[in-house]
Scaffold this active site. Structure first.
Site, PDB file in Angstrom:
ATOM      1  N   TYR A  16       9.552   1.847   9.835  1.00 34.30           N
ATOM      2  CA  TYR A  16       9.744   2.961   8.778  1.00 34.30           C
ATOM      3  C   TYR A  16      11.157   3.172   8.479  1.00 34.30           C
ATOM      4  CZ  TYR A  16       4.626   3.518   9.041  1.00 34.30           C
ATOM      5  OH  TYR A  16       3.334   3.298   8.946  1.00 34.30           O
TER       6      TYR A  16
ATOM      7  N   HIS B 220       0.811  -1.132  -0.039  1.00 35.30           N
ATOM      8  CA  HIS B 220      -0.042  -0.050  -0.148  1.00 35.30           C
ATOM      9  C   HIS B 220       0.847   1.164   0.017  1.00 35.30           C
ATOM     10  CE1 HIS B 220       0.684  -0.619   4.312  1.00 35.30           C
ATOM     11  NE2 HIS B 220       0.845   0.881   4.337  1.00 35.30           N
TER      12      HIS B 220
ATOM     13  N   GLU C 188       7.907   1.296   4.243  1.00 30.39           N
ATOM     14  CA  GLU C 188       7.638   0.497   5.301  1.00 30.39           C
ATOM     15  C   GLU C 188       7.767  -0.749   5.096  1.00 30.39           C
ATOM     16  OE1 GLU C 188       3.692   0.235   8.265  1.00 30.39           O
ATOM     17  OE2 GLU C 188       3.524   0.594   6.152  1.00 30.39           O
TER      18      GLU C 188
ATOM     19  N   HIS D  66       1.071  -0.468  14.993  1.00 31.09           N
ATOM     20  CA  HIS D  66      -0.094   0.474  14.721  1.00 31.09           C
ATOM     21  C   HIS D  66      -1.227  -0.012  15.592  1.00 31.09           C
ATOM     22  CE1 HIS D  66       2.048   2.479  11.627  1.00 31.09           C
ATOM     23  NE2 HIS D  66       2.107   1.554  10.935  1.00 31.09           N
TER      24      HIS D  66
ATOM     25  N   HIS E 177       4.819   7.218   2.043  1.00 25.00           N
ATOM     26  CA  HIS E 177       5.464   6.028   2.052  1.00 25.00           C
ATOM     27  C   HIS E 177       4.920   4.976   1.071  1.00 25.00           C
ATOM     28  CE1 HIS E 177       2.715   4.741   5.397  1.00 25.00           C
ATOM     29  NE2 HIS E 177       2.718   3.531   4.959  1.00 25.00           N
TER      30      HIS E 177
ATOM     31  N   HIS F 129      -6.049  -2.016   4.543  1.00 24.73           N
ATOM     32  CA  HIS F 129      -6.066  -1.093   3.739  1.00 24.73           C
ATOM     33  C   HIS F 129      -4.854  -1.200   2.327  1.00 24.73           C
ATOM     34  CE1 HIS F 129      -2.253  -0.858   5.868  1.00 24.73           C
ATOM     35  NE2 HIS F 129      -2.023   0.422   5.817  1.00 24.73           N
TER      36      HIS F 129
END
Length: 315
Positions: A263, A159, A273, A254, A222, A207
């Site tokens: 990261y 993503h 990431e 997260h 990112h 996501h």
């Protein structure tokens, strides 16, 4: 029910300041595989478990950042329909077709700019290279992974997180025209009515693209690559340290998406990431809402506070 329409992120095109150091980072450290170069000097890469020809495009330029993000759709007919739907919606600008072959091994692409200033494109056809796991052919009697993997070796491009101003317009296009679900959101304001973060999915991942409201146009935060476990994220931290890669934050977790993360930056300053975990999303799952007051644990669940560089550094 099978996935239809937009299937997944297909590729991300990044600008790098010098191709040599960029390739050392993306091939030797991150562990992507170079598959092609073109006359314009672009380099095309893939992760080991991606069957499509490429998922990352690097172009040398004077400024780092993202040129565009591409999405694979299920058929040429869907490509034509969604192109017409985008044009009819009035939610995008600079619409046009990129001819087949402009990316190697790739059919025609429909390109457009969303309200946050990011360039997106849809495509239906890209050659399949396989993942070199099969013992009797590309997809026959496969091993769990191929030999000779390098570096961190994520299995695929997962993503992007992007920054822009007109979050509402971009979210409207992704949800109402392209059929994405809103897995999670971050809200602000006295009544919580202002969306400042959107985590959108076209699959059953938490996501496939994330967007943060910022007073800028077309900024890249990112590109993320998926790993198989928290242990692999920790090992990625060791590999990054061994190679003296500039670290942003992590390993940590997260709150949003529940994913484990680290990261870091490529030599041009583009943030990468590596990500593991998360949850299974289905379209009937209620949207998770995080309030502005809980933004610390939403982004970095362990520290429970924000890293200012994470918020303020983008390309």
């Amino acid at each position: 029910m099978a996935l239809t329409g937009v299937l997944r992120p297909g590729h991300v095109a990044l600008r790098v300041l010098e191709m040599g150091p960029a390739l050392k980072h993306y091939v030797d450290v991150l562990g992507l595989i170079e598959v092609a170069r073109d006359k314009a000097g672009r380099v095309f890469l893939k992760a080991w478990d991606e069957h499509d020809h490429h998922s990352v495009v690097l172009r040398e330029a004077d400024e780092a950042g993202m040129d565009y993000m591409g999405w694979r759709v299920d058929s040429p007919a869907t490509l034509k329909k969604l192109a017409a739907d985008i044009e009819k919606s009035g939610l995008a600008s600079d619409l046009g077709w990129v001819p087949a072959g402009e990316h190697p091994a790739t059919g025609e692409r429909f390109r457009f700019t969303v309200a946050t200033g990011h360039v997106m494109e849809l495509f239906a056809e890209k050659d399949k290279l396989g993942n070199d796991c099969g013992t009797d052919g590309p997809d026959v009697n496969p091993h769990p992974w191929p030999d000779n993997l390098r570096g961190i070796a994520p299995s695929r491009f997962d993503h992007c997180l992007l920054y822009g101003d007109d979050l509402d317009g971009t979210v409207k296009l992704f949800r109402e025209v392209l059929g994405f679900g809103l897995a999670e959101q971050v809200t602000a304001g006295p009544d919580g009515s202002l969306m400042i973060g959107a985590f959108l999915t076209c699959s059953n991942k938490p996501h496939d693209i994330a967007l943060i409201r910022q007073p800028v146009k077309g900024k890249f935060h990112h590109a993320s690559f998926i790993l198989g476990s928290w242990e692999e994220v920790l090992k990625a931290g060791d590999i990054l340290s061994r190679n003296k890669v500039s670290l942003d934050i992590g390993p940590t977790r997260h709150g949003i998406t529940r994913g484990e993360t680290i990261y870091f930056f490529d030599p041009s300053g583009n943030r990468n990431e590596v990500f593991a975990g998360g949850y299974i999303y289905y379209p009937d799952k209620p949207t998770i809402t995080w309030t502005e007051q809980e933004l610390g644990p939403a982004i970095f669940y362990h520290d429970r506070k924000l890293n200012e560089r994470f918020l303020q550094v983008f390309t």
